[in-house]
Design a protein around this motif. Structure first.
Motif, PDB file in Angstrom:
ATOM      1  N   GLU A 241       0.800  -1.224   0.000  1.00 55.32           N
ATOM      2  CA  GLU A 241       0.000   0.000   0.000  1.00 55.32           C
ATOM      3  C   GLU A 241       0.836   1.280   0.000  1.00 55.32           C
ATOM      4  OE1 GLU A 241      -3.057   0.041   2.888  1.00 55.32           O
ATOM      5  OE2 GLU A 241      -4.067  -1.747   2.103  1.00 55.32           O
ATOM      6  N   PRO A 242       1.887   1.388   0.811  1.00 55.51           N
ATOM      7  CA  PRO A 242       2.691   2.620   0.760  1.00 55.51           C
ATOM      8  C   PRO A 242       3.314   2.856  -0.620  1.00 55.51           C
ATOM      9  CG  PRO A 242       3.153   1.417   2.787  1.00 55.51           C
ATOM     10  CD  PRO A 242       2.334   0.510   1.929  1.00 55.51           C
ATOM     11  N   THR A 243       3.774   1.778  -1.263  1.00 57.91           N
ATOM     12  CA  THR A 243       4.391   1.938  -2.588  1.00 57.91           C
ATOM     13  C   THR A 243       3.345   2.302  -3.638  1.00 57.91           C
ATOM     14  OG1 THR A 243       6.025   0.257  -1.943  1.00 57.91           O
ATOM     15  CG2 THR A 243       5.938   0.866  -4.263  1.00 57.91           C
ATOM     16  N   GLN A 244       2.145   1.745  -3.514  1.00 53.47           N
ATOM     17  CA  GLN A 244       1.070   2.139  -4.424  1.00 53.47           C
ATOM     18  C   GLN A 244       0.761   3.631  -4.299  1.00 53.47           C
ATOM     19  OE1 GLN A 244      -2.507  -0.155  -4.866  1.00 53.47           O
ATOM     20  NE2 GLN A 244      -1.512  -2.084  -4.284  1.00 53.47           N
ATOM     21  N   ASP A 245       0.749   4.116  -3.071  1.00 57.29           N
ATOM     22  CA  ASP A 245       0.478   5.546  -2.868  1.00 57.29           C
ATOM     23  C   ASP A 245       1.604   6.402  -3.453  1.00 57.29           C
ATOM     24  OD1 ASP A 245      -1.944   5.067  -1.665  1.00 57.29           O
ATOM     25  OD2 ASP A 245      -1.119   5.043   0.366  1.00 57.29           O
ATOM     26  N   ARG A 246       2.850   5.935  -3.332  1.00 58.89           N
ATOM     27  CA  ARG A 246       3.960   6.673  -3.950  1.00 58.89           C
ATOM     28  C   ARG A 246       3.831   6.674  -5.465  1.00 58.89           C
ATOM     29  NH1 ARG A 246       7.234   3.919  -0.232  1.00 58.89           N
ATOM     30  NH2 ARG A 246       8.223   2.685  -1.876  1.00 58.89           N
ATOM     31  N   LEU A 247       3.392   5.551  -6.023  1.00 58.17           N
ATOM     32  CA  LEU A 247       3.185   5.473  -7.467  1.00 58.17           C
ATOM     33  C   LEU A 247       2.123   6.476  -7.907  1.00 58.17           C
ATOM     34  CD1 LEU A 247       3.448   4.220 -10.296  1.00 58.17           C
ATOM     35  CD2 LEU A 247       1.904   2.394  -9.547  1.00 58.17           C
ATOM     36  N   ILE A 264      -8.410  -5.137  -9.956  1.00 57.69           N
ATOM     37  CA  ILE A 264      -8.373  -3.754  -9.470  1.00 57.69           C
ATOM     38  C   ILE A 264      -8.751  -3.680  -7.994  1.00 57.69           C
ATOM     39  CG2 ILE A 264      -8.854  -2.802 -11.755  1.00 57.69           C
ATOM     40  CD1 ILE A 264     -11.723  -2.344 -10.862  1.00 57.69           C
ATOM     41  N   ALA A 265      -9.293  -4.776  -7.443  1.00 54.73           N
ATOM     42  CA  ALA A 265      -9.664  -4.776  -6.026  1.00 54.73           C
ATOM     43  C   ALA A 265      -8.452  -4.622  -5.118  1.00 54.73           C
ATOM     44  CB  ALA A 265     -10.418  -6.057  -5.686  1.00 54.73           C
ATOM     45  N   ALA A 266      -7.252  -4.986  -5.617  1.00 54.18           N
ATOM     46  CA  ALA A 266      -6.036  -4.899  -4.800  1.00 54.18           C
ATOM     47  C   ALA A 266      -5.407  -3.509  -4.823  1.00 54.18           C
ATOM     48  CB  ALA A 266      -5.017  -5.933  -5.282  1.00 54.18           C
ATOM     49  N   LEU A 267      -6.002  -2.570  -5.561  1.00 56.33           N
ATOM     50  CA  LEU A 267      -5.443  -1.216  -5.647  1.00 56.33           C
ATOM     51  C   LEU A 267      -5.917  -0.352  -4.491  1.00 56.33           C
ATOM     52  CD1 LEU A 267      -6.026  -0.530  -9.468  1.00 56.33           C
ATOM     53  CD2 LEU A 267      -3.922  -1.339  -8.367  1.00 56.33           C
ATOM     54  N   THR A 268      -5.036   0.509  -3.995  1.00 57.99           N
ATOM     55  CA  THR A 268      -5.450   1.478  -2.980  1.00 57.99           C
ATOM     56  C   THR A 268      -6.396   2.499  -3.619  1.00 57.99           C
ATOM     57  OG1 THR A 268      -3.590   2.945  -3.446  1.00 57.99           O
ATOM     58  CG2 THR A 268      -3.244   1.227  -1.779  1.00 57.99           C
ATOM     59  N   PRO A 269      -7.238   3.158  -2.828  1.00 62.47           N
ATOM     60  CA  PRO A 269      -8.184   4.131  -3.412  1.00 62.47           C
ATOM     61  C   PRO A 269      -7.500   5.215  -4.238  1.00 62.47           C
ATOM     62  CG  PRO A 269      -8.804   3.620  -1.152  1.00 62.47           C
ATOM     63  CD  PRO A 269      -7.481   2.955  -1.388  1.00 62.47           C
ATOM     64  N   GLY A 270      -6.368   5.734  -3.761  1.00 59.27           N
ATOM     65  CA  GLY A 270      -5.675   6.785  -4.494  1.00 59.27           C
ATOM     66  C   GLY A 270      -5.164   6.319  -5.832  1.00 59.27           C
ATOM     67  N   LEU A 271      -4.572   5.120  -5.869  1.00 58.88           N
ATOM     68  CA  LEU A 271      -4.038   4.593  -7.126  1.00 58.88           C
ATOM     69  C   LEU A 271      -5.183   4.179  -8.055  1.00 58.88           C
ATOM     70  CD1 LEU A 271      -1.488   3.977  -8.704  1.00 58.88           C
ATOM     71  CD2 LEU A 271      -1.480   1.679  -7.711  1.00 58.88           C
TER      72      LEU A 271
END
Length: 417
Positions: A241-247, A264-271
């Motif tokens: 999750e932290p790396t997804q948010d950085r992306l 897409i269910a594994a994506l954080t809301p921001g990504l």
């Protein structure tokens, strides 16, 4: 667009172009090949739309000369107009000159409205037709919103006539020209990367090669520093999750993200908000079985060209076997099976017996809970097609299916054949 992105110079000092002719008449194709060659151009011939789409998926052409009728006796031009519509949908910058019968001005006007750059009326003079094609190439397309594809970007076309793959093409046509983030889902090997490239080709960034990033690699996010245009992102859903948010923060507004994900269910809301405005699900072969022979013939042509081998033909039993087979590696596995068949074919025919032996790319259907009816229906259809292909000669049919005569007789009795 030239096959190599540059215009070679012919013997007459003019630019040499790669031309595709789509016409089912061998005598016309032969005469036109000579005429275009004498004018310094290279003419490739497709006998119909399926072969043309296969060629367009592998090669860039500077112009396409399209006959508007393929079935004997047809004069309404509907077949050619449907082919033209598909060509222009796949590549709005395509340069197409159509051939129409004398008195067919209504059809010619319809073709021009659909994107053709010019037309020639039968019977034509070869010199006049060549001049029209050269002028059409020199003239800029009137279709604006999409950039001309980069010369070093391979053609990207999704083959098949099934409803599921047409829905994918329609969605690409709708969202491709926008800047929306698209998340591509579907089985591995079904054509997710090709779909991503098709989206890029339909975009405003088509003139430049896309940035491809496998996010499982160390330092992958650094590749986005100062990036512009299309970024094809593989496996963002596997990041924590932290790396997804950085992306999500690293993707500037100058970047159009196209992501290839398992879910897409594994994506954080921001990504999710940044890269998955649209989810595009690529169908597996089990959802588009009628496309399997079309794809198989395309891969046979591709393999024959690559390996310098004669182009073999699938018999009816082989086509039925391909439809009924299970493809754990999807389109990728089908391509591998056709490469192998091209190399091992003894003659001009690929029969069912040579399709599956010695390869893990696919296997004939196996019994499964809840699937007995589908399995029996597939086997019956495959055997019926093989019997028809071999004029009910049991020995030849059994050999083609890889069965003994006794085993074939038992199956024929079981299925009422």
């Amino acid at each position: 667009m030239s096959t190599n992105g540059q215009f070679a110079e012919g013997s007459n000092g003019k630019s040499s172009h790669a031309i595709l002719l789509i016409d089912d008449r061998a005598e016309v194709a032969s005469a036109m090949e000579i005429a275009f060659r004498m004018a310094g151009h290279r003419l490739t011939v497709a006998s119909g739309p399926e072969e043309a789409f296969s060629l367009l998926a592998r090669t860039r052409f500077d112009a396409i000369v399209l006959d508007l009728n393929f079935t004997p006796g047809r004069t309404d031009g509907r077949e050619g107009l449907a082919c033209l519509e598909r060509i222009m949908a796949d590549d709005p910058a395509a340069c197409v000159v159509v051939l129409t019968a004398h008195g067919g001005m209504r059809i010619a006007v319809a073709a021009m409205q659909a994107g053709a750059r010019d037309f020639a009326v039968k019977p034509w003079k070869n010199a006049d037709l060549i001049a029209k094609v050269e002028a059409a190439i020199a003239r800029e397309s009137v279709v604006e919103p999409v950039a001309t594809p980069s010369p070093d970007t391979a053609p990207a076309a999704l083959l098949g006539d099934s409803a599921p793959i047409e829905r994918v093409r329609a969605l690409i046509r709708r969202v491709g020209p926008t800047s929306a983030g698209v998340a591509i889902t579907g089985p591995s090997g079904a054509g997710r990367t090709l779909t991503a490239l098709s989206l890029h080709r339909a975009s405003q960034h088509a003139a430049t090669a896309p940035l491809r990033i496998d996010l499982r690699e160390d330092g992958a996010l650094a590749a986005l520093d100062g990036a512009r245009g299309t970024a094809i992102l593989r496996h963002p859903d596997r990041l924590d999750e932290p790396t997804q948010d950085r992306l999500a923060r690293a993707l500037s507004e100058a970047v159009r993200p196209i992501a290839i994900v398992e879910s897409i269910a594994a994506l954080t809301p921001g990504l999710h908000r940044r890269i998955a405005t649209i989810e595009l699900a690529v169908p597996g072969l089990s959802e588009r079985q009628d496309d399997i022979p079309i794809l198989a013939r395309h891969f046979l042509r591709e393999a024959a060209e690559r390996f310098g081998r004669p182009l073999p033909r699938l018999d009816e039993a082989a086509e039925a076997a391909l439809r009924a087979a299970e493809w754990p590696d999807e389109v990728r596995g089908l391509a591998l099976a056709m490469e192998r068949a091209t190399l091992l074919a003894d003659g001009a025919i690929v029969d069912a017996a040579m399709l599956f032996s010695g390869t893990a790319a696919a296997s004939p259907p196996k019994p499964d809970v809840g699937r007995d009816y589908d399995l029996e229906r597939s086997q019956k259809a495959m055997i019926a097609a093989a019997l028809a292909e071999h004029h009910h000669n049991v020995s030849h049919t059994a050999k083609a299916l890889g069965l003994s005569r006794g085993a074939l007789y038992r199956r024929m009795e079981r299925y009422g054949l």
